[in-house]
Scaffold this active site. Sequence first.
Site, mmCIF file in Angstrom:
data_model
loop_
_atom_site.group_PDB
_atom_site.id
_atom_site.type_symbol
_atom_site.label_atom_id
_atom_site.label_comp_id
_atom_site.label_asym_id
_atom_site.label_seq_id
_atom_site.Cartn_x
_atom_site.Cartn_y
_atom_site.Cartn_z
ATOM 1 N N ASP A 86 -41.709 -7.764 -26.590
ATOM 2 C CA ASP A 86 -40.611 -8.101 -27.498
ATOM 3 C C ASP A 86 -41.143 -8.545 -28.857
ATOM 4 O O ASP A 86 -40.584 -8.215 -29.899
ATOM 5 C CB ASP A 86 -39.769 -9.226 -26.907
ATOM 6 C CG ASP A 86 -38.989 -8.747 -25.697
ATOM 7 O OD1 ASP A 86 -38.310 -9.558 -25.085
ATOM 8 O OD2 ASP A 86 -39.072 -7.548 -25.380
ATOM 9 N N LEU B 74 -33.981 -19.132 -16.313
ATOM 10 C CA LEU B 74 -34.545 -20.332 -15.691
ATOM 11 C C LEU B 74 -35.777 -20.808 -16.433
ATOM 12 O O LEU B 74 -36.560 -20.007 -16.948
ATOM 13 C CB LEU B 74 -34.938 -20.031 -14.233
ATOM 14 C CG LEU B 74 -33.788 -19.701 -13.285
ATOM 15 C CD1 LEU B 74 -34.330 -19.158 -11.971
ATOM 16 C CD2 LEU B 74 -32.931 -20.935 -13.029
ATOM 17 N N GLU C 245 -35.790 -21.539 -2.707
ATOM 18 C CA GLU C 245 -35.541 -20.179 -2.227
ATOM 19 C C GLU C 245 -36.401 -19.203 -3.016
ATOM 20 O O GLU C 245 -36.838 -19.524 -4.121
ATOM 21 C CB GLU C 245 -34.061 -19.839 -2.430
ATOM 22 C CG GLU C 245 -33.695 -19.678 -3.898
ATOM 23 C CD GLU C 245 -32.209 -19.842 -4.190
ATOM 24 O OE1 GLU C 245 -31.684 -20.948 -3.961
ATOM 25 O OE2 GLU C 245 -31.610 -18.862 -4.671
ATOM 26 N N LYS D 224 -37.647 -16.369 -5.533
ATOM 27 C CA LYS D 224 -37.151 -15.816 -6.789
ATOM 28 C C LYS D 224 -37.314 -14.308 -6.678
ATOM 29 O O LYS D 224 -38.435 -13.789 -6.645
ATOM 30 C CB LYS D 224 -37.946 -16.369 -7.965
ATOM 31 C CG LYS D 224 -37.445 -15.889 -9.299
ATOM 32 C CD LYS D 224 -38.102 -16.658 -10.427
ATOM 33 C CE LYS D 224 -37.491 -16.323 -11.766
ATOM 34 N NZ LYS D 224 -37.549 -14.912 -12.115
ATOM 35 N N ASP E 8 -37.443 -10.469 -7.594
ATOM 36 C CA ASP E 8 -37.844 -9.761 -8.806
ATOM 37 C C ASP E 8 -37.021 -8.485 -8.956
ATOM 38 O O ASP E 8 -37.472 -7.397 -8.632
ATOM 39 C CB ASP E 8 -39.343 -9.450 -8.730
ATOM 40 C CG ASP E 8 -39.901 -9.072 -10.085
ATOM 41 O OD1 ASP E 8 -39.171 -9.201 -11.084
ATOM 42 O OD2 ASP E 8 -41.064 -8.655 -10.140
ATOM 43 N N GLU F 162 -29.110 -10.908 -7.276
ATOM 44 C CA GLU F 162 -30.151 -10.016 -7.784
ATOM 45 C C GLU F 162 -30.095 -8.653 -7.084
ATOM 46 O O GLU F 162 -30.158 -8.571 -5.854
ATOM 47 C CB GLU F 162 -31.509 -10.688 -7.516
ATOM 48 C CG GLU F 162 -32.615 -10.209 -8.421
ATOM 49 C CD GLU F 162 -32.648 -10.933 -9.777
ATOM 50 O OE1 GLU F 162 -31.700 -11.702 -10.081
ATOM 51 O OE2 GLU F 162 -33.611 -10.714 -10.518
ATOM 52 N N TYR G 72 -27.055 -15.537 -4.961
ATOM 53 C CA TYR G 72 -27.683 -16.867 -5.038
ATOM 54 C C TYR G 72 -26.982 -17.823 -5.984
ATOM 55 O O TYR G 72 -27.419 -18.945 -6.173
ATOM 56 C CB TYR G 72 -29.168 -16.748 -5.403
ATOM 57 C CG TYR G 72 -29.438 -15.919 -6.654
ATOM 58 C CD1 TYR G 72 -28.954 -16.311 -7.900
ATOM 59 C CD2 TYR G 72 -30.183 -14.742 -6.578
ATOM 60 C CE1 TYR G 72 -29.199 -15.554 -9.037
ATOM 61 C CE2 TYR G 72 -30.432 -13.980 -7.709
ATOM 62 C CZ TYR G 72 -29.927 -14.394 -8.936
ATOM 63 O OH TYR G 72 -30.156 -13.642 -10.049
ATOM 64 N N LYS H 36 -43.301 -20.153 -10.623
ATOM 65 C CA LYS H 36 -43.786 -18.782 -10.520
ATOM 66 C C LYS H 36 -45.120 -18.726 -9.778
ATOM 67 O O LYS H 36 -45.885 -19.678 -9.787
ATOM 68 C CB LYS H 36 -43.972 -18.196 -11.931
ATOM 69 C CG LYS H 36 -42.734 -18.270 -12.816
ATOM 70 C CD LYS H 36 -41.731 -17.196 -12.520
ATOM 71 C CE LYS H 36 -42.158 -15.866 -13.066
ATOM 72 N NZ LYS H 36 -41.666 -15.591 -14.411
ATOM 73 N N CYS I 147 -62.378 -13.425 -45.529
ATOM 74 C CA CYS I 147 -61.015 -13.364 -45.009
ATOM 75 C C CYS I 147 -60.467 -11.947 -45.187
ATOM 76 O O CYS I 147 -60.509 -11.409 -46.297
ATOM 77 C CB CYS I 147 -60.141 -14.365 -45.757
ATOM 78 S SG CYS I 147 -58.388 -14.161 -45.393
ATOM 79 N N CYS J 159 -57.409 -12.176 -47.965
ATOM 80 C CA CYS J 159 -57.559 -12.498 -49.395
ATOM 81 C C CYS J 159 -59.003 -12.378 -49.861
ATOM 82 O O CYS J 159 -59.301 -12.632 -51.012
ATOM 83 C CB CYS J 159 -57.021 -13.901 -49.683
ATOM 84 S SG CYS J 159 -58.082 -15.211 -49.037
ATOM 85 N N CYS K 204 -60.701 -19.237 -43.419
ATOM 86 C CA CYS K 204 -60.593 -18.692 -44.768
ATOM 87 C C CYS K 204 -60.564 -19.866 -45.731
ATOM 88 O O CYS K 204 -59.832 -20.830 -45.536
ATOM 89 C CB CYS K 204 -59.302 -17.885 -44.869
ATOM 90 S SG CYS K 204 -58.751 -17.622 -46.560
ATOM 91 N N CYS L 176 -54.412 -17.486 -50.352
ATOM 92 C CA CYS L 176 -54.425 -16.507 -49.259
ATOM 93 C C CYS L 176 -52.988 -16.255 -48.807
ATOM 94 O O CYS L 176 -52.302 -17.180 -48.376
ATOM 95 C CB CYS L 176 -55.260 -17.036 -48.099
ATOM 96 S SG CYS L 176 -55.236 -15.915 -46.683
#
Length: 705
Positions: free
Chosen positions: A42, A92, A123, A125, A127, A181, A233, A321, A426, A429, A444, A450
């Site tokens: 993303d 979550l 419980e 999770k 997928d 799910e 759930y 997780k 750098c 710059c 830098c 810069c």
Amino acid sequence: MTERPVEALTQAEAREELARLAEALTAANVAYHTLDAPRISDAEYDALKVRNLAIEARFPTLKRADSPSEQVGGGLAEGFGKVAHSVRMLSLENAFADTEVREFDDRVRKYLGIPSSIAYTAEPKIDGLSLSLRYEDGVLVMAATRGDGEIGENVTENARTISDIPARLTGAPAVLEVRGEVHMAHSDFAALNDRQTATGERPFANPRNAAAGSLRQLDPAITARRPLRFFAYAWGAVSEPLATTQLDAIARLSVLGFRTNPLTVLCDGPDQMLAHYRAIEAQRATLGYDIDGVVYKVNALDLQARLGLRSTTPRWALAHKFPAELAWTRLEAIDIQVGRTGALSPVARLTPVTVGGVVVSNATLHNEDYIAGRDAKGLPIRGGKDIRVGDWVQVYRAGDVIPKIADVDLVRRPDGAQPFRFPEICPQCHSPALREEGDAVRRCSGGLICPAQAMERLKHFVSRGAFDIEGLGAKQIELFYNDPILPVKMPADIFTLAARDASNPLQKLKNRDGFGDRSVSNLFAAIEARRQIRLDRLIFALGIRHVGEVASGLLARHYGTWATFEAGVTNATPGSAEWDDLTAIDGVGTVLATSLVEAFQNPAERAAIDALVAHLTVEPVANRGPVDSPLAGKTVVFTGTLERMTRAEAKARAEALGAKVAGSVSAKTDLLVAGPGAGSKAKEAARLGVMTIDEDAWLALVGVA
Ligand code: IVH
């Protein structure tokens, strides 16, 4: 390759790049929405969009007819109707370490003011992808995907083909939204992929993608042939309560005819929650469907209601997780990014690879020693193996954090691969990039000249703990920074935006793409509201190295007003009375003081600060009060290797912020900072439930960028 700044592009280059961006964004959209096989993260997607917008802002005439800026991103596939969820579909909060589970329980009980233990359900999770089913008078009337949580896709006809989803219910409340799910069993997934291959179609990458792709078929006849399953759930709108506890509510859904997960149990506090997590983890491989962790929920529904929601997650639930997953891939290039304090951060560009269900194409490489296979003390890491472009590297992800590289396969190193030469100038710059004695990071030296540092400083300036200007986040800063009409190159420019826009009768901001009457007047009002700012926020907003939120609070309380602070810091040359006064502040050491004084004595920095303050009314801060440091009175232990700070410096910093530093972990320890190679101390801390953080979290805590 490092991107060229938008201001440096010629018209021809801009046209070419807009074409390239249109193609890349279209491909990403198709991969994400149509094929359910995302190819870029993303963040990368957003970065492409922002660059596209920035180029279009500079060359409005080059905007393409098929410009990606005209297309709605979002999580909606074309072809499905949109459904507004009557009760938002939440996500979550994630946790990985046992200590985070204990902290969650502490937080919940503290919030509720309950000192004794409280009950939670635990419980698996699942997928898959979440689905909301609306029943009216016992009849399924609507099925909608999560979408962005507010608006989802209408997949009612497809949901009707799933055998776990009853078309009618008896004895249900008049309105009942059941949430759960959709997923695919391993055996069904394997059979489906066999069929796909046999018919010459593309196999799915994993059961989750197969489930998503199957549910979002425009032709329900295709969905009907795909073996989808559903676990219930949770619930959304209900005309009357299902029960008084989570466990009973789920039991009720089971009685109504929904499949619920048999591994759902009631736990009396964190010990039992962690025990159930281990039990579920042990069965993971043999469950027959994918799970990626365990979900804990406060059992009493009245307590859930009191705890309520944050912006996108409930306070009463936690997803614990399973640990990071690993994958091998090729290192295609090493790019150098320049941060707010000039730090040159090497980023690995990887051949995209799926790690724990997410396509990874970038990973952090920390610093030049890390690439060379050494820690801060010059001792070998990864057995001393360096990392070279062309190498096969092992990537791991723990949660939403930036992926890291765990190992290098020397056997597969290409002939002629050269050790990486870390730049000494750098890349943005071309100022010298210098490494101070004892610092793992090369920086830098260009300061505000810069462009990368200036832009990152601006992003910090508008961030949450600083000026926090509504409608002016990192994305907008990137746009304005490169904007030819209303450029914002330094903080003071933010406070002249409205006046500059008013004096330009031809190209008003409100007439530009992505803006409008309302959004512009809201933005200007939000900026106006921040002309008055508290001293500690202002100090923090300046983004001076080593001056984090905690230190800014200490400084503000010591000096009280901007005038006193400014005079004190300006005159604080080592040896002066002002220097002694500054360094006598509990929590301000010489490293911080030097950095602060240097910033105020640097002509360019000083000009930027003065220009900014001319627009502001700085609220004073009361002089007394307890030391407000997250570490005050805490006992801290360090273990493993610290890569960006010596042990001595870490200890000094902790002590400066009011902590005691101990050599071993005991029941009295409040915090363990564990670097790579942490051993028995980390185990002991886990056993005792002592909060454990890594070096990055430590640096953030003490305000080192
Ligand atoms: S409860 C208000 N329970 O995980 C809480 N979610 O990462 C709503 N998920 O969006 C969710 N198994 O799609 C809950 N047993 C479970 C779950 C579960 C899988 C998914 C769900 C949610 C996502 C958050």
